[in-house]
Design a protein around this motif. Structure first.
Motif: not given
Length: 514
Positions: A361-367, A388-391, A397-403
């Motif tokens: 989760d969270a910073d684990g994903l940012n790492v 969405l930002g972490e994904m 991909k951009t957030i819009k592309e993901i959405q």
């Protein structure tokens, strides 16, 4: 549990029912039309109150705006049922009738023989409308709404109707993704048939649908097999899925959760995550964190075991991680750990040494996003929980592309790495390594608060500790998290929710399974 389908899957179900089972298309259409007409009558009753049907019919002006496909045919058939009951009905045809489907031409001919009021869109002069039936486009729309059809949609939205009832999907909403295709009808009620569509529950489509009514029109169970792998969602009845705690058990029976969380100043993430794991039913929770968080955590959550370190020493950290991996049944890795060299070492060592489920989760994903080579350690026991930002950072991909492709983005990541993915949004999507897809229908915007994600990670960990498999734990955890938020919103309104309350409410939800 309720299944959710794409437009393509629903067409496959429809085709199988007609061609293989032998139920005529017009029979299914008549049932669909009856469901729409019934909903329109409920809306008329809501507008004009209970009373004799002819009194409501005398007052209530109904427009049916119909395209020339089968969705429009549904609309004309519904209008005919209402016309035969005495309602003032006008059918407005949008499109070239000559190019209409066979079912559309049949329904139009029936309406003409009954001397119903049918008017072409180009000749229509708007007036008063109480209930408007939107039958322009159905589940098959895959392109932006433009030209004359854009004008039709704008007319529907600007007609001043007291209620808009959409047939299957609001026109302009993609049935699979819920995205607005250029412009879309804002419905008060959407009547959909057989199964809800993904676009009915994914945003922004969910908002455009208004109240959703899923009506049975006679698709046999065998026909659903034609849809292949279907997404699903939970409702209140699925609270019974919460694992029981046997009477003959002890704290070790109900699982040991290790929460590796919290850098200096971020002890709240560790607290909320650990509290939620306990609230969900875990027997033992240990928090691995920095020395600076010791006093706060001992005061706020004395039930938790603490393992703290003071300063960064690579050899000691590796030894500690190896020891804790041997202790834990479940690990939550990442909330509030930061993105320092120590954070990288922590994530790497846990991924290399753990043989139990990990909620990343969270910073684990940012790492992970900053050090993509760490994905080589992913196993089927991994659950990632990105917003969405972490994904966006994980996939590029951009957030819009993901959405625009929420479910597909999550499914691609799950399939690539063989893990479960909880992609958090207003309607969170959970995907598994075996093509499973859960789309959440609980939760609300009051939950968009700091700490809410930490509670979710702990909730999923608690379910894993009770013996749930990773995908099932993730899906049920997401539903319970949202259901807790809905209950709090009912009491406190849309602004006053605190993340810590979610953990407590999740504990109360388990009472429904006693």
């Amino acid at each position: 549990m309720h299944y959710l389908v794409t437009g393509g899957q629903m067409k496959a179900v429809d085709r199988y029912t007609i061609e293989e089972i032998g139920i005529p298309s017009l029979v299914l259409m008549e049932r669909a039309a009856a469901a729409v007409a019934e909903t329109v009558e409920w809306e008329a009753e809501r507008l004009y109150g209970k009373g004799r049907p002819w009194k409501k019919a005398e007052k209530c002006s109904i427009w049916a705006v119909c395209g020339t496909g089968n969705n429009g045919a549904d609309g004309i058939a519904a209008a005919r049922i209402l016309y035969n009951k005495g309602y003032q009905v006008t059918v407005i045809v949008a499109g070239d009738s000559v190019k209409g489907t066979e079912e559309f031409r049949i329904q139009k001919q029936i309406a003409e023989k009954l001397d119903m009021q049918l008017v072409e869109w180009k000749d229509f002069l708007p007036g008063r409308c109480d209930v408007l039936i939107d039958g322009v486009f159905g589940v098959g729309l895959g392109r932006d709404v433009e030209g004359m059809y854009k004008e039709v949609v704008e007319m529907i939205n600007g007609a001043g109707a007291r209620s808009v009832v959409a047939v299957d999907m609001p026109s302009g909403i993609h049935s699979g993704s819920g995205q607005v295709l250029g412009c879309a009808v804002k419905a008060d009620v959407t009547v959909t048939f057989g199964c809800a569509k993904r676009g009915n529950v994914l945003y922004p489509g969910r908002e455009y649908c208004g109240r959703l009514a899923v009506r049975d029109i006679g698709f046999p169970p065998q026909s659903l097999k034609a849809a292949g792998d279907m997404a699903f969602t939970y409702d209140e009845e699925d609270l019974g899925r919460i694992p029981q705690r046997p009477a003959y058990g002890n704290k070790g029976t109900f699982g040991k959760v290790l929460v590796a969380a919290g850098s200096p100043g971020m002890g709240g993430a560790a607290y909320l995550c650990a509290k939620s794991a306990y609230a969900m039913g875990a027997g033992l929770v240990k928090i691995l964190t920095v020395e600076e968080n010791r006093q706060m955590l001992q005061q706020l959550l004395p039930e938790a075991i603490l393992h703290v370190w003071d300063g960064f020493d690579e050899e000691t950290l590796c030894e500690d991680v190896e020891k804790e991996c041997a202790w834990a049944d479940v690990i939550v890795l990442g909330p509030g750990i930061g993105q320092s060299d120590a954070s990288y070492m922590l994530v790497r060592e846990f991924l290399m040494n753990a043989y139990v489920p990990i909620v990343l989760d969270a910073d684990g994903l940012n790492v992970i996003a900053a050090h993509s080579e760490l994905t080589q350690y992913f196993t089927e026991n991994i659950i990632i929980t990105p917003h969405l930002g972490e994904m966006s950072r994980l996939t590029g991909k951009t957030i819009k592309e993901i959405q625009k492709n929420l479910a597909e983005t999550a499914a691609d990541y799950s399939g690539t790495y063989g893990i479960s993915c909880v992609l958090k949004d207003a309607a969170t999507v959970v995907t598994g390594r075996e093509n499973q897809c859960y789309i959440n229908s609980s939760g609300n915007s009051a939950m968009a608060k700091a700490g809410s994600g930490d509670v979710l990670a702990g909730t999923i960990a608690g379910l894993l500790a009770l013996g749930e498999e990773p995908f099932e734990a993730a899906a049920l955890g997401v539903y319970l998290h949202g259901a807790a938020g809905d209950r709090i919103r009912e009491r406190k309104g849309p602004h006053g929710l605190f993340a810590g309350e979610l953990a407590e409410e999740i504990g109360y939800l388990s009472r429904r399974n006693e």
